[in-house]
Design a protein around this motif. Sequence first.
Motif, PDB file in Angstrom:
ATOM      1  N   LEU A  83       0.843  -1.194   0.000  1.00  0.00           N
ATOM      2  CA  LEU A  83       0.000   0.000   0.000  1.00  0.00           C
ATOM      3  C   LEU A  83       0.880   1.247   0.000  1.00  0.00           C
ATOM      4  O   LEU A  83       0.669   2.135   0.764  1.00  0.00           O
ATOM      5  CB  LEU A  83      -0.894  -0.012   1.246  1.00  0.00           C
ATOM      6  CG  LEU A  83      -1.803   1.199   1.410  1.00  0.00           C
ATOM      7  CD1 LEU A  83      -3.046   1.026   0.572  1.00  0.00           C
ATOM      8  CD2 LEU A  83      -2.158   1.413   2.848  1.00  0.00           C
ATOM      9  N   GLY A  84       1.854   1.371  -0.826  1.00  0.00           N
ATOM     10  CA  GLY A  84       2.765   2.500  -0.815  1.00  0.00           C
ATOM     11  C   GLY A  84       2.123   3.820  -1.173  1.00  0.00           C
ATOM     12  O   GLY A  84       2.544   4.858  -0.718  1.00  0.00           O
ATOM     13  N   GLY A  85       1.099   3.808  -2.010  1.00  0.00           N
ATOM     14  CA  GLY A  85       0.501   5.071  -2.406  1.00  0.00           C
ATOM     15  C   GLY A  85      -0.621   4.859  -3.389  1.00  0.00           C
ATOM     16  O   GLY A  85      -1.010   3.735  -3.674  1.00  0.00           O
ATOM     17  N   LEU A  86      -1.144   5.951  -3.896  1.00  0.00           N
ATOM     18  CA  LEU A  86      -2.232   5.914  -4.858  1.00  0.00           C
ATOM     19  C   LEU A  86      -1.681   6.298  -6.218  1.00  0.00           C
ATOM     20  O   LEU A  86      -0.912   7.239  -6.334  1.00  0.00           O
ATOM     21  CB  LEU A  86      -3.331   6.887  -4.442  1.00  0.00           C
ATOM     22  CG  LEU A  86      -3.906   6.664  -3.052  1.00  0.00           C
ATOM     23  CD1 LEU A  86      -4.885   7.772  -2.710  1.00  0.00           C
ATOM     24  CD2 LEU A  86      -4.587   5.323  -2.959  1.00  0.00           C
ATOM     25  N   PHE A  87      -2.068   5.588  -7.280  1.00  0.00           N
ATOM     26  CA  PHE A  87      -1.553   5.852  -8.612  1.00  0.00           C
ATOM     27  C   PHE A  87      -2.433   6.858  -9.335  1.00  0.00           C
ATOM     28  O   PHE A  87      -3.642   6.778  -9.302  1.00  0.00           O
ATOM     29  CB  PHE A  87      -1.502   4.554  -9.426  1.00  0.00           C
ATOM     30  CG  PHE A  87      -1.039   4.769 -10.827  1.00  0.00           C
ATOM     31  CD1 PHE A  87      -1.947   4.891 -11.849  1.00  0.00           C
ATOM     32  CD2 PHE A  87       0.302   4.887 -11.109  1.00  0.00           C
ATOM     33  CE1 PHE A  87      -1.529   5.107 -13.146  1.00  0.00           C
ATOM     34  CE2 PHE A  87       0.733   5.104 -12.400  1.00  0.00           C
ATOM     35  CZ  PHE A  87      -0.182   5.210 -13.422  1.00  0.00           C
ATOM     36  N   THR A  88      -1.804   7.810  -9.987  1.00  0.00           N
ATOM     37  CA  THR A  88      -2.509   8.723 -10.878  1.00  0.00           C
ATOM     38  C   THR A  88      -1.729   8.774 -12.179  1.00  0.00           C
ATOM     39  O   THR A  88      -0.505   8.801 -12.162  1.00  0.00           O
ATOM     40  CB  THR A  88      -2.616  10.144 -10.287  1.00  0.00           C
ATOM     41  OG1 THR A  88      -1.316  10.655 -10.074  1.00  0.00           O
ATOM     42  CG2 THR A  88      -3.390  10.148  -8.985  1.00  0.00           C
TER      43      THR A  88
ATOM     44  N   GLU B 206      -6.879   0.502   3.825  1.00  0.00           N
ATOM     45  CA  GLU B 206      -6.912  -0.795   3.138  1.00  0.00           C
ATOM     46  C   GLU B 206      -8.344  -1.188   2.774  1.00  0.00           C
ATOM     47  O   GLU B 206      -8.585  -1.670   1.658  1.00  0.00           O
ATOM     48  CB  GLU B 206      -6.271  -1.870   4.009  1.00  0.00           C
ATOM     49  CG  GLU B 206      -4.767  -1.731   4.119  1.00  0.00           C
ATOM     50  CD  GLU B 206      -4.151  -2.700   5.124  1.00  0.00           C
ATOM     51  OE1 GLU B 206      -4.870  -3.282   5.956  1.00  0.00           O
ATOM     52  OE2 GLU B 206      -2.917  -2.859   5.063  1.00  0.00           O
ATOM     53  N   ALA B 207      -9.283  -0.984   3.679  1.00  0.00           N
ATOM     54  CA  ALA B 207     -10.681  -1.330   3.406  1.00  0.00           C
ATOM     55  C   ALA B 207     -11.239  -0.473   2.271  1.00  0.00           C
ATOM     56  O   ALA B 207     -11.946  -0.979   1.380  1.00  0.00           O
ATOM     57  CB  ALA B 207     -11.520  -1.157   4.669  1.00  0.00           C
ATOM     58  N   THR B 208     -10.913   0.800   2.288  1.00  0.00           N
ATOM     59  CA  THR B 208     -11.371   1.704   1.232  1.00  0.00           C
ATOM     60  C   THR B 208     -10.790   1.286  -0.112  1.00  0.00           C
ATOM     61  O   THR B 208     -11.505   1.260  -1.126  1.00  0.00           O
ATOM     62  CB  THR B 208     -10.971   3.163   1.557  1.00  0.00           C
ATOM     63  OG1 THR B 208     -11.529   3.518   2.818  1.00  0.00           O
ATOM     64  CG2 THR B 208     -11.463   4.121   0.495  1.00  0.00           C
ATOM     65  N   MET B 209      -9.514   0.933  -0.134  1.00  0.00           N
ATOM     66  CA  MET B 209      -8.882   0.504  -1.380  1.00  0.00           C
ATOM     67  C   MET B 209      -9.521  -0.777  -1.916  1.00  0.00           C
ATOM     68  O   MET B 209      -9.698  -0.928  -3.122  1.00  0.00           O
ATOM     69  CB  MET B 209      -7.377   0.307  -1.178  1.00  0.00           C
ATOM     70  CG  MET B 209      -6.619   1.587  -0.875  1.00  0.00           C
ATOM     71  SD  MET B 209      -6.841   2.878  -2.105  1.00  0.00           S
ATOM     72  CE  MET B 209      -6.081   2.129  -3.518  1.00  0.00           C
ATOM     73  N   LYS B 210      -9.898  -1.692  -1.030  1.00  0.00           N
ATOM     74  CA  LYS B 210     -10.558  -2.929  -1.471  1.00  0.00           C
ATOM     75  C   LYS B 210     -11.893  -2.623  -2.135  1.00  0.00           C
ATOM     76  O   LYS B 210     -12.242  -3.212  -3.160  1.00  0.00           O
ATOM     77  CB  LYS B 210     -10.769  -3.874  -0.285  1.00  0.00           C
ATOM     78  CG  LYS B 210      -9.501  -4.563   0.147  1.00  0.00           C
ATOM     79  CD  LYS B 210      -9.747  -5.483   1.325  1.00  0.00           C
ATOM     80  CE  LYS B 210      -8.439  -6.109   1.795  1.00  0.00           C
ATOM     81  NZ  LYS B 210      -8.638  -7.002   2.935  1.00  0.00           N
TER      82      LYS B 210
ATOM     83  N   ALA C 115     -15.116  -2.117  -7.037  1.00  0.00           N
ATOM     84  CA  ALA C 115     -16.027  -1.300  -7.838  1.00  0.00           C
ATOM     85  C   ALA C 115     -15.442  -1.006  -9.223  1.00  0.00           C
ATOM     86  O   ALA C 115     -16.157  -1.074 -10.229  1.00  0.00           O
ATOM     87  CB  ALA C 115     -16.345   0.002  -7.114  1.00  0.00           C
ATOM     88  N   LEU C 116     -14.153  -0.704  -9.277  1.00  0.00           N
ATOM     89  CA  LEU C 116     -13.531  -0.420 -10.565  1.00  0.00           C
ATOM     90  C   LEU C 116     -13.442  -1.671 -11.438  1.00  0.00           C
ATOM     91  O   LEU C 116     -13.658  -1.614 -12.645  1.00  0.00           O
ATOM     92  CB  LEU C 116     -12.147   0.191 -10.362  1.00  0.00           C
ATOM     93  CG  LEU C 116     -12.141   1.612  -9.813  1.00  0.00           C
ATOM     94  CD1 LEU C 116     -10.729   2.031  -9.443  1.00  0.00           C
ATOM     95  CD2 LEU C 116     -12.746   2.584 -10.813  1.00  0.00           C
ATOM     96  N   SER C 117     -13.162  -2.822 -10.823  1.00  0.00           N
ATOM     97  CA  SER C 117     -13.063  -4.061 -11.608  1.00  0.00           C
ATOM     98  C   SER C 117     -14.419  -4.462 -12.178  1.00  0.00           C
ATOM     99  O   SER C 117     -14.492  -5.094 -13.222  1.00  0.00           O
ATOM    100  CB  SER C 117     -12.483  -5.191 -10.761  1.00  0.00           C
ATOM    101  OG  SER C 117     -13.395  -5.596  -9.760  1.00  0.00           O
TER     102      SER C 117
END
Length: 93
Positions: free
Chosen positions: A1-6, A35-39, A44-46
């Motif tokens: 979980l190093g960061g968010l990709f843009t 972590e829960a938010t990322m899941k 949702a994106l998949s």
Amino acid sequence: LGGLFTEDLGVAEVIYTEVALRLHIPKAKVLKCIEATMKVFVWALSKQKNFDFVFKNLGILVCRKGRVIMRFFEDLLRDVDKTGKLANSFLQV
């Protein structure tokens, strides 16, 4: 979980220890929430679900048909950049 990709900015690191300090919440709890938010985001994106995720005092993450756009609140942009250049460039887009 190093960061968010843009796409335009690369990776934006999430410094959860600083978040924990500022909010007076245990680091483990902040990390679990991230972590829960990322899941949820990944699921949702998949599935190409449409959703809006509101980050209080920050902005709205808008997801439509697998496309993700972050819309920042004007007050935040003006607070972050006192010159106004950042806010003006974001608001023009």
